[in-house]
Design a protein around this motif. Structure first.
Motif, PDB file in Angstrom:
ATOM      1  N   LEU A 253       0.823  -1.207   0.000  1.00  9.61           N
ATOM      2  CA  LEU A 253       0.000   0.000   0.000  1.00  9.61           C
ATOM      3  C   LEU A 253       0.862   1.264   0.000  1.00  9.61           C
ATOM      4  O   LEU A 253       0.499   2.267  -0.624  1.00  9.61           O
ATOM      5  N   TYR A 264      -4.197   7.618   1.022  1.00 11.02           N
ATOM      6  CA  TYR A 264      -5.319   6.681   1.061  1.00 11.02           C
ATOM      7  C   TYR A 264      -5.615   6.256   2.500  1.00 11.02           C
ATOM      8  O   TYR A 264      -4.700   5.876   3.237  1.00 11.02           O
ATOM      9  N   SER A 266      -6.790   3.500   3.492  1.00 13.86           N
ATOM     10  CA  SER A 266      -6.402   2.099   3.682  1.00 13.86           C
ATOM     11  C   SER A 266      -4.960   1.974   4.169  1.00 13.86           C
ATOM     12  O   SER A 266      -4.629   1.044   4.923  1.00 13.86           O
ATOM     13  N   LEU A 269      -5.017   2.545   7.916  1.00 15.19           N
ATOM     14  CA  LEU A 269      -5.602   1.384   8.583  1.00 15.19           C
ATOM     15  C   LEU A 269      -4.596   0.235   8.668  1.00 15.19           C
ATOM     16  O   LEU A 269      -4.433  -0.389   9.728  1.00 15.19           O
ATOM     17  N   ALA A 270      -3.928  -0.044   7.561  1.00 12.37           N
ATOM     18  CA  ALA A 270      -2.946  -1.131   7.532  1.00 12.37           C
ATOM     19  C   ALA A 270      -1.789  -0.843   8.489  1.00 12.37           C
ATOM     20  O   ALA A 270      -1.303  -1.741   9.183  1.00 12.37           O
ATOM     21  N   GLU A 303     -12.646  -4.559   7.436  1.00 10.29           N
ATOM     22  CA  GLU A 303     -12.666  -3.098   7.268  1.00 10.29           C
ATOM     23  C   GLU A 303     -11.573  -2.644   6.303  1.00 10.29           C
ATOM     24  O   GLU A 303     -11.797  -1.772   5.453  1.00 10.29           O
ATOM     25  N   LEU A 304     -10.388  -3.248   6.430  1.00  7.33           N
ATOM     26  CA  LEU A 304      -9.287  -2.885   5.537  1.00  7.33           C
ATOM     27  C   LEU A 304      -9.608  -3.266   4.089  1.00  7.33           C
ATOM     28  O   LEU A 304      -9.337  -2.501   3.159  1.00  7.33           O
ATOM     29  N   ALA A 307     -11.844  -0.708   2.700  1.00  4.99           N
ATOM     30  CA  ALA A 307     -11.118   0.539   2.444  1.00  4.99           C
ATOM     31  C   ALA A 307     -10.277   0.436   1.178  1.00  4.99           C
ATOM     32  O   ALA A 307     -10.197   1.383   0.388  1.00  4.99           O
ATOM     33  N   ILE A 308      -9.639  -0.715   0.968  1.00  2.61           N
ATOM     34  CA  ILE A 308      -8.854  -0.923  -0.255  1.00  2.61           C
ATOM     35  C   ILE A 308      -9.759  -0.853  -1.480  1.00  2.61           C
ATOM     36  O   ILE A 308      -9.399  -0.256  -2.499  1.00  2.61           O
ATOM     37  N   ARG A 310     -12.552   0.847  -1.752  1.00  3.44           N
ATOM     38  CA  ARG A 310     -12.931   2.242  -1.966  1.00  3.44           C
ATOM     39  C   ARG A 310     -11.786   3.050  -2.552  1.00  3.44           C
ATOM     40  O   ARG A 310     -11.985   3.903  -3.427  1.00  3.44           O
ATOM     41  N   ASP A 311     -10.569   2.786  -2.098  1.00  5.44           N
ATOM     42  CA  ASP A 311      -9.419   3.579  -2.518  1.00  5.44           C
ATOM     43  C   ASP A 311      -8.972   3.281  -3.946  1.00  5.44           C
ATOM     44  O   ASP A 311      -8.557   4.189  -4.683  1.00  5.44           O
TER      45      ASP A 311
END
Length: 316
Positions: A253, A264, A266, A269-270, A303-304, A307-308, A310-311
């Motif tokens: 990422l 981003y 994500s 989050l990561a 959740e991650l 998010a990935i 969406r990003d």
């Protein structure tokens, strides 16, 4: 890279990894049932546990009803109406690969296509006749072949990054689920903790994630729940651990963020999930509760993944 292409490549590898995870889940259930049939006292709900690990217990109850060995193997391996079955996952992986023929190497396409075609010649009756262990090993070997071919032939660009991202995210999820079900659902009674059935169940779990020999090399001791959990959660040098998976996810990422020069969600989050694993302590995790920690990890992984998506995988 177009969001549709990123989505196809990401899900292609997620589906291959999920097919392997299903084979590993069935493998550990099979090993535990053989130990029980060999005379070791213990619970007999390993096939129900397999459904729970796979997140398919509710769907199975609606479509099949009674839990038996044959019914669970059929549902998790061959059922076309189960989107997480090995059959459905390899079909979906092949469809994604076919859509991306221009983005992946010929060898990568041929490995997944050959696996799918070979699977069409297998049935539950044939698997029973040959022994289910051979089938589970075959699925894992085809998954390893696919990853090895991709690793050896794909250029290190965006296509490779999204493929690797899908593999690692799915692997983290399956490792957490397998460990959680053994610890939380198949936990033996107090009188059986540390006994033969407990020892063999932990050994079966380590075999299911290809970690038994690595465990013995690192710890050189009896199989202990805390050390198994430490290996599968916190050890960065074990490739199927949560720590190793999130090291890889965060690194990918970061590269994608640098390439596209955008911030981003994500990535943050990561990084947060990685820091918990990098500086985690197994004793502190057990004090809080391993089940609670793993449940939070699974939820965080979901959740991650969102998010990935969406990003990177939704049109701007």
């Amino acid at each position: 890279m177009l969001s549709r292409a990123a989505d196809n490549l990401y899900w292609m590898t997620r589906y291959v990894e999920r097919a392997e995870a299903m084979a590993r889940i069935l493998d550990v259930a099979q090993r535990m049932s053989l130990q029980r049939n060999a005379g070791l006292a213990g619970k007999s709900d390993e096939w129900e546990a397999a459904l729970i690990i796979a997140g398919c217990d509710k769907a199975f109850a609606i479509r099949r009803g009674r839990v038996t060995r044959r019914a669970v193997i059929d549902f998790l391996a061959f059922a076309p109406d189960n989107p997480s079955s090995i059959n459905a996952c390899l079909r979906a992986a092949r469809e994604n690969a076919r859509a991306m023929r221009a983005q992946i190497t010929t060898e990568t396409w041929e490995s997944i296509n050959a696996a799918w075609l070979e699977l069409q010649g297998l049935t539950l009756a044939k698997v029973d006749a040959d022994g289910p262990q051979a089938f589970f090993d075959w699925v894992c070997e085809r998954s390893h072949l696919f990853r090895g071919v991709a690793e050896g032939t794909m250029p290190r660009g965006d296509a490779y990054n999204f493929m690797r991202l899908g593999t690692l995210l799915e692997r983290a999820d399956s490792t957490a689920r397998i460990l959680d079900v053994k610890y939380h659902i198949l936990l033996p009674s107090l009188g059986e903790v540390g006994g033969a059935i407990d020892y063999y169940q932990w050994g079966a779990l380590l075999r299911s994630v290809s970690a038994l020999r690595i465990y013995r090399q690192i710890y050189r001791d009896a199989i202990l729940p805390r050390r198994v959990a430490e290996l599968l959660v916190l050890r960065a040098d074990f490739p199927r651990s949560l720590h190793a998976c999130f090291e890889g996810i965060f690194s990918i990422l970061q590269r994608l963020r640098g390439h596209y020069r955008r911030d981003y969600p994500s990535v943050r989050l990561a990084e947060g999930m990685l820091m918990k694993l990098r500086y985690g302590d197994i004793e502190a995790i057990f004090d809080v509760g391993l089940h609670e920690f793993l449940t939070a990890a699974i939820d965080g992984n979901i959740e991650l993944g969102a998010a990935i998506a969406r990003d990177f995988m939704q049109p701007a």
